[in-house]
Write an enzyme that holds these catalytic residues in place. Structure first.
Site, PDB file in Angstrom:
ATOM      1  N   THR A  95     -24.236   9.688  52.230  1.00  0.00           N
ATOM      2  CA  THR A  95     -23.437   9.056  53.277  1.00  0.00           C
ATOM      3  C   THR A  95     -22.046   8.775  52.723  1.00  0.00           C
ATOM      4  OG1 THR A  95     -25.409   8.055  54.234  1.00  0.00           O
ATOM      5  CG2 THR A  95     -23.308   7.060  54.832  1.00  0.00           C
ATOM      6  N   LYS A 171     -22.720  10.016  61.115  1.00  0.00           N
ATOM      7  CA  LYS A 171     -23.599   9.240  60.246  1.00  0.00           C
ATOM      8  C   LYS A 171     -23.072   7.822  60.056  1.00  0.00           C
ATOM      9  CE  LYS A 171     -26.944   8.129  57.459  1.00  0.00           C
ATOM     10  NZ  LYS A 171     -27.304   8.567  56.119  1.00  0.00           N
ATOM     11  N   LYS A 239     -23.332  -1.477  51.274  1.00  0.00           N
ATOM     12  CA  LYS A 239     -22.536  -0.265  51.019  1.00  0.00           C
ATOM     13  C   LYS A 239     -22.189   0.463  52.330  1.00  0.00           C
ATOM     14  CE  LYS A 239     -24.870   3.580  49.776  1.00  0.00           C
ATOM     15  NZ  LYS A 239     -24.583   4.601  50.794  1.00  0.00           N
TER      16      LYS A 239
END
Lengths: 296, 296
Positions: A95, A171, A239
């Site tokens: 990601t 995403k 994150k």
């Protein structure tokens, strides 16, 4: 076809084993000896650094933590890019934000390599079954070259066009929703417990009604069991909501709910729960208000 | 059985017609002449004020806006409580906080009336089909007396125990989730559009993945169509997230995501979109960043 999978973590190990099952000649790569040994036991080969991969790999799937690890494994001093076959495809599945995806694709292209911007979802269980979802963008040539790997690891491949960055964007937006849904599931469950509702009854009502989300149903089941073993950890959403904030800041676009949710995951991490399953962000409310949590 | 339904709005009209269909002798009550006429056309009787209901009603279902309207219709100067049959049941289905539910139940009990704390969900379409969900708490006697009405209006009745307030609590917590899910659906869709994602593609990916919620799927479909006719309006969530805040404040319990979502609905209302369908809270981001919205 000679394939490499870099990163033999929860997702990478499942993907690498799925490649083996599909008959691909697969080399795994991980710094951790235990991960390498597990993959060798499963019938694969394994190396400890990207520059130890055999010459002439035709497809390299990267399931590492972020853009920086992806870049190091490809283009760093010990990166594998110079050893790949001419016209090999890089399948970048960590990601990351769309700007990073575009930057890495440009470096790959300059070396005569194909690049697929291909983040995944599905969790470790789906990865183990070869049943991930891939959100991919790239040239037709990159898709064609990557196809045997995609077929091995995924049951659904979204083809989001030729422009690298489209996969990363979808995403990151997906993670915005996932992160806020987990945090609000915890906020709602905590409020219900505080107000005297039976948490199992509350779960039953919500999951049958319009207030449900995939994350509420999945994560609050674990909170009700008191099972905080991480399938996806609190720190992952610190994150990933950080990536949301970074992408949004770059676009000068406000994301107040994602920002608030990131603060809640950060609070849970600060309390020492960064490696707990992400639904246990509910411990922030437990710490603040003393509510009892259900469980074992 | 003589039944009254007070409030012939989107939900009340459907419930009142469902009572008629079930063979209950049903009187509707609404200030609005158009609503009364529609119900009379459907075969019912209708009155314009609660104190004009016939003597001896055995069950009164209240589908008004809030606790204040419920209280006025029952116990105000023109309230119906004095005209109800001894041992009649009050089915209080407006969304309200648990403290209000307990207070109204105590007043009912003091007059020899039964009280069911019975908020509903499902929207106008489900109400019209007699297929609402009811989240109910009250005595066994209240449930028994209310049963013919519950059977007429709902396909699912959650029995949340004897303690009045449990229904209201679960409904308020449900609305916390519903409201935040709508607001974050808009936040995510707006960010995706701003980042150049195709909104229909983004919708397709999210609704097939772990980032999905019931509200994202339902409300963003309307945003993609550009259909802002209110099934549930922005102002409903200004109100319902206000109830969340009030209940949480009474419990000294922080609800940061719900508070942030309420501010977003308030911003949309301030812009003049209070009566638009609630997913059009996305117009807040449109106003701030100039993103184009899909639709007609």
């Amino acid at each position: 076809m000679q394939v490499a999978v870099i990163g033999l973590g929860a997702m990478g190990m499942g993907a690498a084993r799925s490649c083996l099952r599909a008959g691909l000649d697969t080399v795994g790569c991980d710094f951790a000896a235990a991960a390498r040994e597990a993959f060798i036991e499963a019938g694969g080969q394994a190396v400890g650094a990207a520059d130890a991969l055999p010459q002439g790999v035709e497809a390299v799937l990267l399931l590492v933590v972020n853009a920086a690890q992806t870049e190091a494994a490809l283009f760093g001093p010990a990166g594998c890019a110079p050893r790949l076959a001419p016209g090999a495809v890089i399948i970048a599945s960590a990601t990351m934000g769309p700007d990073d995806a575009r930057r890495l694709a440009a470096r790959a292209e300059a070396m005569g390599l194909l690049y697929l911007d291909a983040p995944v979802s599905g969790g470790a269980a789906k990865a183990a079954e070869g049943a991930m979802t891939v959100m991919a963008a790239g040239s037709a040539a990159a898709f064609a070259k990557a196809r045997p790997v995609l077929d091995a690891i995924a049951t659904k491949v979204w083809e989001l066009g030729e422009a690298v960055g489209a996969g990363a964007t979808v995403k990151v937006v997906h993670q915005l929703l996932a992160g806020v849904h987990i945090a609000v599931a915890a906020e709602a469950m905590a409020l219900g417990i505080r107000a005297g509702a039976d948490p199992r009854q509350l779960y039953a009502v919500v999951t049958s009604a319009a207030g449900n989300s995939w994350m509420f149903e999945n994560r609050m089941a674990r909170v009700l069991e008191g099972d905080d073993a991480p399938r996806s950890a609190v720190d992952i959403f610190v994150k990933d909501l950080g990536l949301v904030a970074e992408m949004a800041r770059g676009l000068n676009h406000p994301v107040p709910l994602a920002s608030q949710a990131q603060q809640l995951f950060t609070a849970a991490s600060a309390m020492g729960h960064g490696r707990a399953d992400d639904g246990f962000v509910i411990r922030v409310w437990q710490a603040l208000t003393g509510i009892p949590l259900p469980g074992k």
